[in-house]
Enzyme design. Sequence first.
Site, mmCIF file in Angstrom:
data_model
loop_
_atom_site.group_PDB
_atom_site.id
_atom_site.type_symbol
_atom_site.label_atom_id
_atom_site.label_comp_id
_atom_site.label_asym_id
_atom_site.label_seq_id
_atom_site.Cartn_x
_atom_site.Cartn_y
_atom_site.Cartn_z
ATOM 1 C CD GLN A 137 -2.737 0.799 2.647
ATOM 2 O OE1 GLN A 137 -3.909 1.084 2.592
ATOM 3 N NE2 GLN A 137 -2.228 0.245 3.724
ATOM 4 N N GLY A 138 0.798 2.074 -1.006
ATOM 5 C CA GLY A 138 1.711 3.217 -1.120
ATOM 6 C C GLY A 138 1.008 4.544 -0.955
ATOM 7 C CB SER A 182 2.997 6.921 4.273
ATOM 8 O OG SER A 182 1.904 6.471 5.027
ATOM 9 C CB SER A 238 2.937 -3.060 5.513
ATOM 10 O OG SER A 238 2.761 -2.144 6.553
ATOM 11 C CD GLU A 264 -5.526 0.286 6.434
ATOM 12 O OE1 GLU A 264 -5.464 1.314 5.749
ATOM 13 O OE2 GLU A 264 -4.542 -0.392 6.750
ATOM 14 C CG ASN A 313 -5.312 5.223 18.224
ATOM 15 O OD1 ASN A 313 -5.463 4.774 17.086
ATOM 16 N ND2 ASN A 313 -5.320 4.448 19.298
ATOM 17 C CD GLU A 314 -1.906 10.603 18.658
ATOM 18 O OE1 GLU A 314 -1.789 10.017 17.558
ATOM 19 O OE2 GLU A 314 -1.417 10.162 19.716
HETATM 20 C C1 LIG Z 1 3.038 -0.867 11.347
HETATM 21 C C2 LIG Z 1 2.781 0.220 10.343
HETATM 22 C C3 LIG Z 1 2.417 -0.126 9.069
HETATM 23 C C4 LIG Z 1 2.207 0.867 8.110
HETATM 24 N N1 LIG Z 1 1.938 0.478 6.825
HETATM 25 C C5 LIG Z 1 1.777 1.409 5.875
HETATM 26 C C6 LIG Z 1 1.566 1.030 4.527
HETATM 27 O O1 LIG Z 1 1.516 -0.164 4.194
HETATM 28 N N2 LIG Z 1 1.441 1.989 3.590
HETATM 29 C C7 LIG Z 1 1.494 3.311 3.907
HETATM 30 O O2 LIG Z 1 1.334 4.136 3.017
HETATM 31 N N3 LIG Z 1 1.731 3.732 5.193
HETATM 32 C C8 LIG Z 1 1.869 2.797 6.161
HETATM 33 N N4 LIG Z 1 2.132 3.194 7.479
HETATM 34 C C9 LIG Z 1 2.311 4.599 7.758
HETATM 35 C C10 LIG Z 1 1.165 5.208 8.572
HETATM 36 O O3 LIG Z 1 0.020 5.326 7.788
HETATM 37 C C11 LIG Z 1 1.672 6.551 9.093
HETATM 38 O O4 LIG Z 1 2.739 6.313 9.963
HETATM 39 C C12 LIG Z 1 0.581 7.312 9.799
HETATM 40 O O5 LIG Z 1 -0.433 7.703 8.918
HETATM 41 C C13 LIG Z 1 1.143 8.565 10.511
HETATM 42 O O6 LIG Z 1 1.882 9.339 9.624
HETATM 43 P P1 LIG Z 1 3.367 9.814 9.991
HETATM 44 O O7 LIG Z 1 4.145 8.606 10.425
HETATM 45 O O8 LIG Z 1 3.877 10.597 8.843
HETATM 46 O O9 LIG Z 1 3.218 10.732 11.268
HETATM 47 P P2 LIG Z 1 2.757 12.246 11.279
HETATM 48 O O10 LIG Z 1 1.574 12.445 10.411
HETATM 49 O O11 LIG Z 1 3.961 13.099 11.040
HETATM 50 O O12 LIG Z 1 2.285 12.417 12.788
HETATM 51 C C14 LIG Z 1 3.203 12.538 13.867
HETATM 52 C C15 LIG Z 1 2.404 12.691 15.155
HETATM 53 O O13 LIG Z 1 1.596 13.869 15.098
HETATM 54 C C16 LIG Z 1 0.234 13.570 15.310
HETATM 55 N N5 LIG Z 1 -0.608 14.399 14.454
HETATM 56 C C17 LIG Z 1 -0.429 14.682 13.133
HETATM 57 N N6 LIG Z 1 -1.410 15.491 12.686
HETATM 58 C C18 LIG Z 1 -2.239 15.711 13.745
HETATM 59 C C19 LIG Z 1 -3.454 16.448 13.907
HETATM 60 N N7 LIG Z 1 -4.015 17.101 12.884
HETATM 61 N N8 LIG Z 1 -4.046 16.444 15.131
HETATM 62 C C20 LIG Z 1 -3.505 15.757 16.166
HETATM 63 N N9 LIG Z 1 -2.342 15.054 16.072
HETATM 64 C C21 LIG Z 1 -1.724 15.026 14.886
HETATM 65 C C22 LIG Z 1 0.088 12.116 14.894
HETATM 66 O O14 LIG Z 1 -1.018 11.506 15.524
HETATM 67 C C23 LIG Z 1 1.423 11.549 15.369
HETATM 68 O O15 LIG Z 1 1.360 11.228 16.737
HETATM 69 C C24 LIG Z 1 2.347 2.230 8.454
HETATM 70 C C25 LIG Z 1 2.697 2.585 9.759
HETATM 71 C C26 LIG Z 1 2.926 1.600 10.698
HETATM 72 C C27 LIG Z 1 3.324 2.001 12.094
#
Ligand SMILES: Cc1cc2nc3c(=O)[nH]c(=O)nc-3n(C[C@H](O)[C@H](O)[C@H](O)COP(=O)(O)OP(=O)(O)OC[C@H]3O[C@@H](n4cnc5c(N)ncnc54)[C@H](O)[C@@H]3O)c2cc1C
Length: 386
Positions: free
Chosen positions: A125-126, A128, A160, A243, A369-370
């Site tokens: 899944q692409g 992020s 993933s 999802e 969860n946020e």
């Molecule tokens: C096990 C695992 C599998 C994954 N698999 C995939 C995958 O297959 N394909 C894919 O595309 N992605 C995947 N991801 C990525 C996942 O979707 C992202 O990590 C997630 O959406 C958060 O984005 P980020 O890591 O860029 O954090 P950020 O968006 O930078 O967030 C950082 C922190 O800030 C908080 N935050 C951000 N914006 C807000 C807001 N507006 N209000 C309150 N809090 C906020 C977030 O909750 C977090 O705690 C995976 C992640 C994990 C851990």
Amino acid sequence: MELTFTPEQEAFRAEVRGWLEAHVPAEPLASMDTAEGFEQHRAWERVLDGGRWAMVTWPAELGGRSADLIEWLIFEEEYYRAGAPGRVNQNGIFLLGPTLMEYGTDEQKARYLPKMGSSEEVWAQGWSEPNAGSDMAAIRSTAERDGDHYVINGQKTWASRGAFADWMFGIFRTDPDSERHRGLTFILVPLDLDGITVRPIQQLDGETGFAEVFLDDVRVPVENRLGQENQGWAVAMSTAGFERGLMLRSPARFEATAKRLVELYRRHADTAEPTMREAVVRAWMNAEAYRLNTYWTASRLIDGGSIGSEASLNKIFWSELDVQMHETALAILEARAQLLAEAPAAGDVGGWLDGYLFALAGPIYAGTNEIQRNVIAERLLGLPRS
Ligand SMILES: Cc1cc2nc3c(=O)[nH]c(=O)nc-3n(C[C@H](O)[C@H](O)[C@H](O)COP(=O)(O)OP(=O)(O)OC[C@H]3O[C@@H](n4cnc5c(N)ncnc54)[C@H](O)[C@@H]3O)c2cc1C
């Protein structure tokens, strides 16, 4: 809500149970986040497909069993009861498959669905990107139209199973002047094309199932587009809906963990802190509550209802429950929890530690969860955005 199963549902359960008892591998497979384990899991998917159990909710004419949501929950209960292997092609079978059925052309369905069902093609899944996680509409990877191809440039991350998968689906900016969720297109990308570099990312446990995917002038035929050009956001939201809805984490997974937790407590009851008893009971009750709530939701959906923002409540509930159960297990194990899985005295410690590390990711993936709390605040409670 009907609290008992019909004779047909009981017969379905018996059929699933019988088949799984005869086919589930006696020894656990290697982790699917390793090259060896990935292929073992792919082989298991072929076995499932051979029995028509790989995608039970898909229509029968596509190799599924046209199972409704209650049958799906029964299947999952039996699947976890049997200790069957994790699903390596979850992104394909549970997310992209239903999206293809909704948005794909007949040619696309014929081309992709059979190889997805058999896991000859495993999907990553692409969504992020380095600067587009929670804020997915900030996607910057581009797909520029050049005749009957898109030329893709950019970077995806956290895919993933991306280190070993065959294909990736994602959204890319096709309108360079667009902003946010407009001007994006949903494209299916084979991961062996020229210009693609897949760089594995090492996880907390040292394995490398994740990957960053770099795309440099990658030429993808226009026929790999799903839905209309510049309308990819709606297609992606449909995928993400599958999802966050019922399909990602069925209650059976947490019931299985709760059951193991009770067994663990019983084995260590004389040494465990007295407060552990209450934590174990709470975990078991919460797993059961999640199960009943999910059956209730499934019954509503079968009766024509829909699941919207309340999926965010589910996501927070199961992900926090999973962390709580694993924390309780590690607390019961006390110092033994520090043992490496391969240590002679480890017993089942390794499983709990691995489970704990993965549970920590639950509040992050599929939308943090946020972000789910923001959704609940704004859409369910009607609170102001700030
Ligand atoms: C096990 C695992 C599998 C994954 N698999 C995939 C995958 O297959 N394909 C894919 O595309 N992605 C995947 N991801 C990525 C996942 O979707 C992202 O990590 C997630 O959406 C958060 O984005 P980020 O890591 O860029 O954090 P950020 O968006 O930078 O967030 C950082 C922190 O800030 C908080 N935050 C951000 N914006 C807000 C807001 N507006 N209000 C309150 N809090 C906020 C977030 O909750 C977090 O705690 C995976 C992640 C994990 C851990």
